[in-house]
Design an enzyme around this catalytic site. Structure first.
Site, mmCIF file in Angstrom:
data_model
loop_
_atom_site.group_PDB
_atom_site.id
_atom_site.type_symbol
_atom_site.label_atom_id
_atom_site.label_comp_id
_atom_site.label_asym_id
_atom_site.label_seq_id
_atom_site.Cartn_x
_atom_site.Cartn_y
_atom_site.Cartn_z
ATOM 1 N N GLY A 113 0.842 -1.207 0.000
ATOM 2 C CA GLY A 113 0.000 0.000 0.000
ATOM 3 C C GLY A 113 0.866 1.242 0.000
ATOM 4 O O GLY A 113 2.051 1.174 -0.329
ATOM 5 N N ASN A 114 0.282 2.368 0.354
ATOM 6 C CA ASN A 114 1.069 3.596 0.464
ATOM 7 C C ASN A 114 0.461 4.496 1.537
ATOM 8 O O ASN A 114 -0.553 4.148 2.135
ATOM 9 C CB ASN A 114 1.159 4.296 -0.896
ATOM 10 C CG ASN A 114 -0.214 4.656 -1.423
ATOM 11 O OD1 ASN A 114 -0.938 5.428 -0.816
ATOM 12 N ND2 ASN A 114 -0.589 4.059 -2.563
ATOM 13 N N HIS A 115 1.103 5.646 1.755
ATOM 14 C CA HIS A 115 0.715 6.493 2.896
ATOM 15 C C HIS A 115 -0.455 7.426 2.624
ATOM 16 O O HIS A 115 -0.748 8.286 3.442
ATOM 17 C CB HIS A 115 1.912 7.356 3.323
ATOM 18 C CG HIS A 115 3.016 6.568 3.945
ATOM 19 N ND1 HIS A 115 2.839 5.825 5.083
ATOM 20 C CD2 HIS A 115 4.307 6.392 3.580
ATOM 21 C CE1 HIS A 115 3.968 5.230 5.410
ATOM 22 N NE2 HIS A 115 4.881 5.555 4.497
ATOM 23 N N ALA A 118 -4.089 7.497 -4.834
ATOM 24 C CA ALA A 118 -2.692 7.072 -5.007
ATOM 25 C C ALA A 118 -2.753 5.573 -5.285
ATOM 26 O O ALA A 118 -2.719 4.743 -4.367
ATOM 27 C CB ALA A 118 -1.908 7.372 -3.747
#
Ligand code: C5P
Length: 403
Positions: free
Chosen positions: A212-214, A280
């Site tokens: 995943g990402n932030h 994102a």
């Protein structure tokens, strides 16, 4: 939610018997989620007390140019107050005040505030029937309407004089409904459908792990809220976030992975007028997502990744007359990279935020953006709360639509 929610309303009360109804009016505005400040003509204080209206509005009621009691050397700033307001309502509006408003007379605080206000102004006349139909009063109405003010017509019925006829101020509920309907009609994105992607995507490695990402999703949720406030019907397709739906009328579709987001976005895109891809999206996903939790048996583990579909590029290639907006979060060569994405994904404009800017990008409450348009124009914005950034982005879209 009322269109008045969050709006700053300046209520101007003049000296008519109907002034007693303004207590109800203030209550209705507050219940609709608005902030209310009241200004009165000096004579209006004889008809309803400032104490009542300040208690109900939770704000000081102003009726003179100077402060009262021990602050006599300080003045009340009609300019600030006029600029504070999102809308001004003069109710009840007497023949006297209307005639002064029509001629630019500013011999009391209410009139000076009216002249300073840049917001939409509504007026709800209240007077006796002969005054209401007098040619001079009619002339005031016409003049004020020609200035862009909006008249909330009086109704017919029993009047304070004992006579019966036209001149009764519209009832508070009717004034509220009138303003709400009028505002809704003038919202810049009314009848428009907007699709927004937001948040990160989670690409499963096994049942408990993911790539995943932030991304917090905050920017996309603010865009959804702002588009809704501008009158649009909003579909928000969100990856996993902790954020609640900004509004019950927003169609929130929660997804996990890029492929799920792709399915939802491509399904709804043909039916919308505007799409904003702020998500994102993970560029890659594990080729295989294990059915069971992967055990830590070997020292090195290799994960084979395959490319995810590019949702925005797919929307861009199928674009008809929609306005399509993308985001670019870059760490280097931002403008060149953004320009090539704009082209490749067939966007109307692209919003750049750089991780090099303090306060911009992921997990922050603020953002600092630049917008790059198809004709090469680059517009730079200051660091602002994401709520305001969302409004800036929507304003650019509204301008494009109205071109
Ligand atoms: O190519 P890049 O990922 O930098 O492009 C960012 C823009 O493209 C964003 O608007 C993002 O929401 C969108 N995007 C997408 N699907 C992907 C990758 C990015 O919609 N797979």
């Amino acid at each position: 939610m009322s269109v008045l929610s969050g709006k700053k309303i300046l209520l101007g009360v003049t000296a008519g018997i109907a002034a007693y109804k303004t207590a109800f009016l203030v209550r209705l505005f507050i219940k609709a989620g608005a902030q209310v400040k009241v200004v009165m003509t000096p004579a209006a204080r004889e008809f309803v007390t400032p104490l009542t209206l300040s208690t109900l509005s939770k704000n000081e009621v102003i009726s003179s140019f100077t402060k009262e009691e021990d602050h006599k050397n300080q003045w009340n700033n009609h300019v600030d107050l006029g600029l504070w307001a999102d809308l001004m309502l003069v109710a009840p509006a007497t023949a006297n005040t209307l005639s002064k408003m029509a001629t630019g007379n500013s011999d009391n605080f209410l009139l000076a505030t009216y002249l300073s206000a840049k917001c939409p102004v509504y007026f709800a006349p209240a007077m006796d029937l002969d005054m209401y139909r007098h040619p001079s009063t009619k002339e005031s109405f016409e003049k004020l309407i020609s200035f862009g003010n909006v008249m909330i017509p009086a109704t017919s019925g029993e009047l304070a004089s004992g006579l019966s006829g036209e001149g009764r101020m519209a009832e508070p509920e009717d004034i509220l409904n009138f303003i709400e309907a009028h505002l809704a009609e003038s919202l810049p994105l009314r009848n428009k459908r907007v699709l927004i992607t937001a948040g990160p995507t989670y690409e499963p490695i096994d049942p408990v792990r993911f790539i995943g990402n932030h991304s917090s999703g905050k920017m996309g949720y603010e865009l959804a809220a702002a588009a809704h406030a501008a009158g649009a019907r909003v579909i928000l397709i969100s990856g996993p976030t902790h954020l609640p739906n900004p509004h019950k009328d927003i169609h929130l579709i929660r997804v996990q992975s890029a492929r799920e987001m792709f399915v939802a976005a491509t399904k709804y895109f043909p039916s919308v007028d505007i799409a904003i891809a702020s998500a994102a999206v993970s560029d890659y996903r594990p080729r295989i997502s294990a059915a069971q939790k992967i055990k830590k048996t070997s020292e090195v583990m290799e994960l084979e990744l395959v490319k995810n579909p590019d949702i925005l590029a797919t929307l861009g290639s199928g674009k008809k007359d929609q306005v399509l907006v993308g985001f670019a979060l870059e760490t280097e060569n931002e403008e060149e990279n953004a320009a090539s994405k704009l082209e490749r994904k067939n966007l109307d404009f692209i919003v750049l935020n750089s991780l090099n800017d303090k306060g911009a990008g992921f997990k922050t409450e603020t953002n600092k953006i630049k917008i790059l348009f198809r004709n090469g124009t680059l517009k730079k914005f200051d660091l602002k709360p994401k709520e305001e950034v969302a409004r800036d982005i929507l304003n650019e879209i509204i301008e494009l639509i109205n071109e």
